[in-house]
Design an enzyme around this catalytic site. Structure first.
Site, PDB file in Angstrom:
ATOM      1  N   HIS A   1     -32.318  28.043 -10.229  1.00 10.48           N
ATOM      2  CA  HIS A   1     -33.152  28.176  -9.038  1.00 10.48           C
ATOM      3  C   HIS A   1     -34.603  28.401  -9.403  1.00 10.48           C
ATOM      4  O   HIS A   1     -34.946  28.675 -10.563  1.00 10.48           O
ATOM      5  CB  HIS A   1     -32.639  29.328  -8.157  1.00 10.48           C
ATOM      6  CG  HIS A   1     -32.752  30.682  -8.792  1.00 10.48           C
ATOM      7  ND1 HIS A   1     -33.885  31.469  -8.703  1.00 10.48           N
ATOM      8  CD2 HIS A   1     -31.873  31.403  -9.535  1.00 10.48           C
ATOM      9  CE1 HIS A   1     -33.696  32.604  -9.351  1.00 10.48           C
ATOM     10  NE2 HIS A   1     -32.484  32.589  -9.872  1.00 10.48           N
TER      11      HIS A   1
ATOM     12  N   CYS B   1     -28.661  34.823 -12.967  1.00 14.11           N
ATOM     13  CA  CYS B   1     -28.905  33.404 -12.721  1.00 14.11           C
ATOM     14  C   CYS B   1     -30.031  32.887 -13.618  1.00 14.11           C
ATOM     15  O   CYS B   1     -30.730  33.653 -14.268  1.00 14.11           O
ATOM     16  CB  CYS B   1     -29.242  33.177 -11.256  1.00 14.11           C
ATOM     17  SG  CYS B   1     -27.875  33.556 -10.134  1.00 14.11           S
TER      18      CYS B   1
END
Length: 213
Positions: free
Chosen positions: A172, A188
């Site tokens: 992301h 992440c």
């Protein structure tokens, strides 16, 4: 397999990381090419500011590189130890991106997955554990955080699936560009917003992802 209560946070852990000035950084800061690819983006749902290249180690700026490893074109290779992501091209080449990874190395995803879903300006919801551990910061976010310039997932998200199930790991964007090239996230893999948009445009749902140590 990642557990939803532990991961999927995709936020900074609170460790402050910065980069000092250097002649090498200033040389890249003056580059018209990097000013172009990391300039402000004004044709998005929300405006994306230009990256201050003085905050980024030049090693972690996007570039095409030689790539001799035996992976098929279209594969995404994540090297958490190098803080690089590679999008494999034909002819022994790859697009290389700088990334930020988990502060705790054991929180990093390992192995193979596929891009099970893609989202432009994604919604984000903190985990139950995050809301319980930091109620003042996250307790009011049970309904999630709307897309926008303060959303920790940034401008794009690629959702990693394994055996048809969400792993709760994402590739992301980030609202903290200074964190690229560091161990800072809750698990992440974060990219500069301009870089995750570039990768998002290159990969379809179903693309293979391999996360190495």
């Amino acid at each position: 397999m990642a557990l939803p209560g532990f991961l999927a946070a995709c936020t900074t852990t609170g460790r402050q990381v910065g980069s000092g000035p250097s002649s090498r950084r200033h040389a890249y800061f003056a580059s018209p090419y990097y000013h172009r690819i990391y300039g402000a983006v004004t044709d998005e749902q929300f405006p994306i500011p230009a990256v201050d290249l003085r905050q980024i180690d030049p090693r972690f700026l996007r570039r095409e590189v030689a790539f001799s490893k035996p992976y098929a074109p279209g594969t995404i290779i994540i090297s958490t130890s190098e803080h690089y992501a590679y999008f494999v091209l034909p002819g022994g080449r790859a697009i290389r991106y700088g990334i930020g990874v988990a502060l705790n190395r054991s929180a990093n995803f390992r192995g193979q997955a596929v891009v099970g879903r893609k989202a432009s300006w994604p919604h984000w919801t903190p985990t139950v554990n995050m809301m319980r551990a930091q109620p003042a910061r996250y307790g009011h976010m049970g309904g999630g955080l709307a897309p926008g310039p303060t959303n920790p997932l940034g401008a794009r998200a690629l959702y990693l699936y394994r055996n048809g199930r969400d792993t709760y790991f994402r590739l992301h964007g980030t609202i903290e560009p200074w964190s690229i090239g560091t161990n800072v996230s809750s698990g992440c893999i974060r990219f500069l917003n301009q870089d995750i948009i570039d990768l998002y445009n290159r990969v379809p749902v179903g693309a293979r992802v391999i996360v190495l140590g």
